[in-house]
Design a protein around this motif. Structure first.
Motif: not given
Length: 300
Positions: A135-136, A138-141, A143, A275
């Motif tokens: 999930p991190k 996906e949220t770009r927290d 890489d 991603r």
């Protein structure tokens, strides 16, 4: 007007808790740090720090100024990374999520390669399970994230996340050497019944793959010890308290544990998740470094 250099010094004092520690982090002298703080207080028109024993405590105004410095630093770092992306350079922050068992054999060697080839990269790494790390991504927290996938249960990934396989390990049964199932011959999975188990926490890919695999062979594992780290699991196995299915490579040399092949054969693959789409230079450099670590061949 606040000077950026002085704000940066204040942020270092806030992060490190003392003038001396901030000076060491900034590679300057302690008197130079104190001088910058005094100048910043004159610019602000109020006290920003208060001495407290051997350390420093920020005043409310100091907290506001230090947070502003962090925000400015984050903006500058992001701008540098975006400009570098246009030039194709790997610079700036690189945030990595990794399985515990992947840090030693994969992440650490890859980071050594990056430090040599891309000295302006600033990597940070967090360990955990894919259920928490993806999930991190996906949220770009994050890489890049290292994930696992069992031959009996592929990794569960969102549509806009892609995985490149890195390395595949045999999955074996870990028991105490004197256990009735210990030996050189493969043990049918349906024979591993009536045992206490140790496993990763429910919801993780490792836990679900292990439990579902055993259920397909008519065995309902009784998990008494929930432990996310393989080596810690092995301490329970060596003590005769539990058995478990585990990738062979991370625990191969653990003393007091017998690793038994199973039938049908099982494997676990570690991959690097990113991603979808063209990767920016920083995560692309990490992926290349990981692929080089597992292949042993330099990549362009």
């Amino acid at each position: 007007m606040f000077g950026w250099d002085r704000l940066r010094v204040l942020a270092a004092v806030a992060d490190h808790g003392s003038i001396t520690a901030a000076a060491a982090a900034l590679h300057v002298t302690s008197p130079a740090v104190s001088q910058q703080i005094r100048k910043l207080e004159r610019e602000a028109g109020c006290a920003l720090v208060v001495r407290e024993g051997r350390g420093i405590r920020l005043t409310p105004a100091g907290h506001i100024a230090a947070q502003a410095a962090r925000d400015v630093d984050r903006t500058i770092t992001t701008a540098e990374a975006e400009v570098a992306t246009l030039r194709g350079e790997a610079v700036g922050p690189l945030r990595i999520g990794a399985l515990n068992s992947s840090v030693g054999p994969l992440v650490a060697p890859a980071l050594r390669l990056l430090a040599r080839r891309h000295p302006r990269l600033v990597p940070r790494a967090w360990t955990g399970e894919a259920v928490d790390l993806i999930p991190k991504l996906e949220t770009r927290d994050l890489d890049v994230v290292l994930v696992e996938s069992w031959s009996t249960m592929p990794a569960r990934l969102p549509p806009k996340v892609t995985v490149r396989p890195l390395v595949t390990h045999e999955v074996v049964l870990a028991v105490q050497p004197g256990h009735p199932l210990a030996g050189p011959d493969p043990v049918p999975l349906h024979r591993i019944e009536g045992e206490a188990w140790t496993a990763c926490r429910p919801g993780t890919d490792n836990h679900e793959a292990q439990i579902q695999t055993m259920r397909r062979h008519g065995v309902e594992p009784t998990v008494r010890y929930v432990v996310d780290d393989f080596l810690t699991q092995m301490t329970l196995v060596a003590a005769g308290l539990a058995v478990t299915l585990v990738p062979r490579d991370p625990v191969e040399s653990f003393p007091g544990v017998a690793l038994v092949p199973v039938a049908p054969a099982l494997t676990r693959t570690i991959g690097v998740a990113t991603r979808q789409g063209e990767l920016p230079p920083a995560p692309a450099a990490m992926v290349d470094a990981l692929l080089e670590v597992v292949s042993g061949e330099p990549r362009p």
